[in-house]
Design a protein around this motif. Structure first.
Motif, PDB file in Angstrom:
ATOM      1  N   ILE A 117       0.875  -1.268   0.018  1.00 54.47           N
ATOM      2  CA  ILE A 117      -0.097  -0.111  -0.029  1.00 54.47           C
ATOM      3  C   ILE A 117       0.776   1.279   0.030  1.00 54.47           C
ATOM      4  O   ILE A 117       0.656   2.247  -0.709  1.00 54.47           O
ATOM      5  CB  ILE A 117      -0.902  -0.020   1.190  1.00 54.47           C
ATOM      6  N   THR A 118       1.792   1.203   0.923  1.00 50.27           N
ATOM      7  CA  THR A 118       2.915   2.151   1.080  1.00 50.27           C
ATOM      8  C   THR A 118       3.634   2.429  -0.547  1.00 50.27           C
ATOM      9  O   THR A 118       3.615   3.726  -0.974  1.00 50.27           O
ATOM     10  CB  THR A 118       3.719   2.246   2.242  1.00 50.27           C
ATOM     11  N   ASP A 121       1.095   4.038  -2.919  1.00 47.25           N
ATOM     12  CA  ASP A 121       0.760   5.437  -2.793  1.00 47.25           C
ATOM     13  C   ASP A 121       2.252   6.307  -3.274  1.00 47.25           C
ATOM     14  O   ASP A 121       1.998   7.402  -3.876  1.00 47.25           O
ATOM     15  CB  ASP A 121       0.385   5.752  -1.246  1.00 47.25           C
ATOM     16  N   ASP A 135      -7.967   2.887  -1.988  1.00 46.68           N
ATOM     17  CA  ASP A 135      -6.869   3.777  -1.378  1.00 46.68           C
ATOM     18  C   ASP A 135      -6.580   3.279   0.060  1.00 46.68           C
ATOM     19  O   ASP A 135      -6.921   3.521   1.004  1.00 46.68           O
ATOM     20  CB  ASP A 135      -7.514   5.255  -1.044  1.00 46.68           C
ATOM     21  N   GLY A 136      -5.383   2.340   0.147  1.00 40.81           N
ATOM     22  CA  GLY A 136      -5.042   1.844   1.346  1.00 40.81           C
ATOM     23  C   GLY A 136      -5.679   0.494   1.732  1.00 40.81           C
ATOM     24  O   GLY A 136      -6.315  -0.249   0.821  1.00 40.81           O
ATOM     25  N   GLY A 137      -5.458   0.019   2.871  1.00 42.03           N
ATOM     26  CA  GLY A 137      -6.071  -1.249   3.351  1.00 42.03           C
ATOM     27  C   GLY A 137      -7.432  -1.364   3.526  1.00 42.03           C
ATOM     28  O   GLY A 137      -8.306  -0.234   3.561  1.00 42.03           O
ATOM     29  N   THR A 160      -1.191  -7.145   1.869  1.00 42.21           N
ATOM     30  CA  THR A 160      -0.387  -5.997   1.944  1.00 42.21           C
ATOM     31  C   THR A 160       1.017  -6.538   1.978  1.00 42.21           C
ATOM     32  O   THR A 160       1.998  -5.913   1.430  1.00 42.21           O
ATOM     33  CB  THR A 160      -0.639  -5.255   3.182  1.00 42.21           C
ATOM     34  N   GLU A 196      -3.797  -7.683   6.647  1.00 38.81           N
ATOM     35  CA  GLU A 196      -4.363  -6.673   5.963  1.00 38.81           C
ATOM     36  C   GLU A 196      -3.928  -6.821   4.583  1.00 38.81           C
ATOM     37  O   GLU A 196      -3.414  -7.550   4.038  1.00 38.81           O
ATOM     38  CB  GLU A 196      -3.457  -5.265   6.249  1.00 38.81           C
ATOM     39  N   TYR A 198      -5.605  -5.271   0.431  1.00 38.65           N
ATOM     40  CA  TYR A 198      -5.999  -4.301  -0.439  1.00 38.65           C
ATOM     41  C   TYR A 198      -6.701  -4.907  -1.705  1.00 38.65           C
ATOM     42  O   TYR A 198      -6.380  -5.897  -1.866  1.00 38.65           O
ATOM     43  CB  TYR A 198      -5.084  -3.095  -0.754  1.00 38.65           C
TER      44      TYR A 198
END
Length: 450
Positions: A117-118, A121, A135-137, A160, A196, A198
């Motif tokens: 995720i990071t 982004d 947008d993210g988890g 993730t 987690e 996504y």
């Protein structure tokens, strides 16, 4: 420049680093488990240190043992190869804390790109195109269903912290979402200690295209074209080539510049690979590997560069030995991964090598740690060699690959060599008309393997 480096790995990649170091006049230290006492990388290194029993957790993944090996031998830097600790930010930090040098990216960059995720982004902020998705988890099934409707089915749910195809499940329709969501979370938890997930749009017929990047950590970075790694089984690559047969020169220049600029902007140091799904002329970022790739030799083949030598140079503080303007593609290269596995189920097949003969001739490279009488241990990955060929164009490279496979002898264990003989008879492979699903469909029909 370093006087002595330690290679925190085994097998063919350890040999690869030892060879580059020797050409540079640098002494090498091999580390090994008790199961690898007779391994070729131990024999070829200038020094060797046993760091534990066969289990990877107690040897190749034992950070205290590796640091101790550096202290005992006086090694100044550590090359991680790929796998094991190569993308472990904590390992890099410990190396630096002990006054040693990690031959690779910074801990910060490994940490950023290690979290899917990071990483996504960050790439968005750097202007790298990404797959539409969450947008993210995604924490709840209700959110997952909502995102599925917004993005449009099919979608893929990814852990993730995932990798190697684990923690990835496809939901073809809304009815599939609960099963896919819960399974991906469970696999993420069991394999990576993190549940987690996504969600991304699932592209139906994409190719897997990756861009090789290289930075000096001083704000300069280049790209070395792309590799097509679309022939995969269960998300594991088996056949890689460069340049990609589906990529135009203008597309290569466009996506390459985007990737090189992104790496320059973050002061990335060393080798890295930015992986994309490619469909209908568009690139969609999926992940970045902050290390040397298994398939790096095909890039070396078409650019006539030594990526390991370059890794060592920039880690020691030197500038890159090439610029973007210097990098011109010459011909075509293909790599096939030779695994000690029994077809059709691809089950691991450790055992004693009774006869080994590597192919040779113009444009043929065999990266392997095999030798007559060597016993393949059952504790590690089943990759036992990489056959790489280079030709003036793709047809010549394919002809050279077919010839080299005919010369290659690995007796005593089952291998995946017959798979490549069969693939080179397929029209789609010969024309380059395949996507990431092609091989699994072919295996279902031809080998009865899912």
């Amino acid at each position: 420049m370093f006087k002595k480096i330690l290679i925190a790995n085994r097998g063919e990649i350890a040999l690869r680093v030892i060879r580059a170091a020797r050409e540079m006049g640098i002494e090498s230290v091999a580390v090994h488990s008790t199961a690898d006492s007779d391994a070729m990388h131990v024999r070829m290194a200038d020094e060797s240190v046993c760091i534990g029993p066969p289990s990877s957790q107690q040897s190749y993944l034992s950070i205290p043992s590796i640091i101790a090996a550096c202290e005992i031998t006086g090694a100044e830097a550590i090359h991680p190869g790929y796998g094991f600790l190569s993308e472990n930010a904590g390992f890099v930090q410990i190396i630096e804390d002990h006054g040693l040098t990690f031959i690779g990216p910074t801990a910060a960059h490994i940490r950023i790109m290690g979290d899917k995720i990071t990483a996504k982004d960050t790439m968005k902020e750097l202007g790298v195109p990404c797959v539409p998705g969450s947008d993210g988890g995604v924490a709840t099934l209700e959110d997952a269903k909502r995102i599925g409707e917004e993005v449009g089915y099919p979608v893929i749910i990814k852990a993730t912290a995932g990798g190697g195809g684990k923690g990835m499940k496809v939901a073809q329709t809304a009815a599939d979402m609960e099963r896919a969501f819960m399974t991906a979370r469970a696999e993420g938890k069991s394999n990576f200690g993190n549940d987690e997930v996504y969600i991304e749009k699932y592209l139906t017929t994409p190719r897997h295209i990756e861009i090789q990047v290289f930075g000096d950590g001083k704000g300069r970075a280049v790209h070395l074209g792309e590799r097509d790694c679309s022939l995969q089984r269960r998300h594991q690559k088996v056949f890689e080539e460069a340049p990609g047969p589906s990529i135009t020169e203008s597309e290569r220049a466009r996506i390459g510049k985007v990737c090189a600029d992104a790496m320059a902007n973050i002061n990335y140091i060393g080798a890295g690979t930015i992986e994309f799904l490619y469909e209908n002329g568009e690139f969609y970022f999926i992940e970045m590997n902050t290390r040397l790739q298994v398939e790096h030799p095909v890039t070396e083949g078409i650019f006539d560069v030594d990526l390991v030598r370059e890794q060592i140079r920039v880690a020691s503080g030197m500038d890159m030995s090439f610029t973007q303007e210097n990098l011109k593609i010459n011909g075509h290269a293909i790599e096939v991964r030779i695994n000690a596995e029994k077809l059709p189920n691809f089950s691991p097949c450790p055992g004693k090598i009774t006869q080994y003969h590597a192919p040779g001739g113009l444009g043929v490279r065999m990266d392997s740690a095999l030798y007559d009488g060597y016993s393949i241990p059952p504790y590690y990955d089943s990759l036992i060699g990489k056959l790489i060929v280079h030709g003036r164009d793709r047809p010549e490279a394919l002809a050279r690959l077919k010839r080299a496979l005919g010369e290659l002898i690995v007796d005593g264990v089952d291998t995946t060599i017959p798979l490549f003989h069969a693939l080179l008879e397929e029209k789609d492979v010969l024309t380059g008309d395949y996507n990431i699903h092609w091989l699994e469909h072919w295996l279902e029909t031809n080998l009865g393997d899912a």
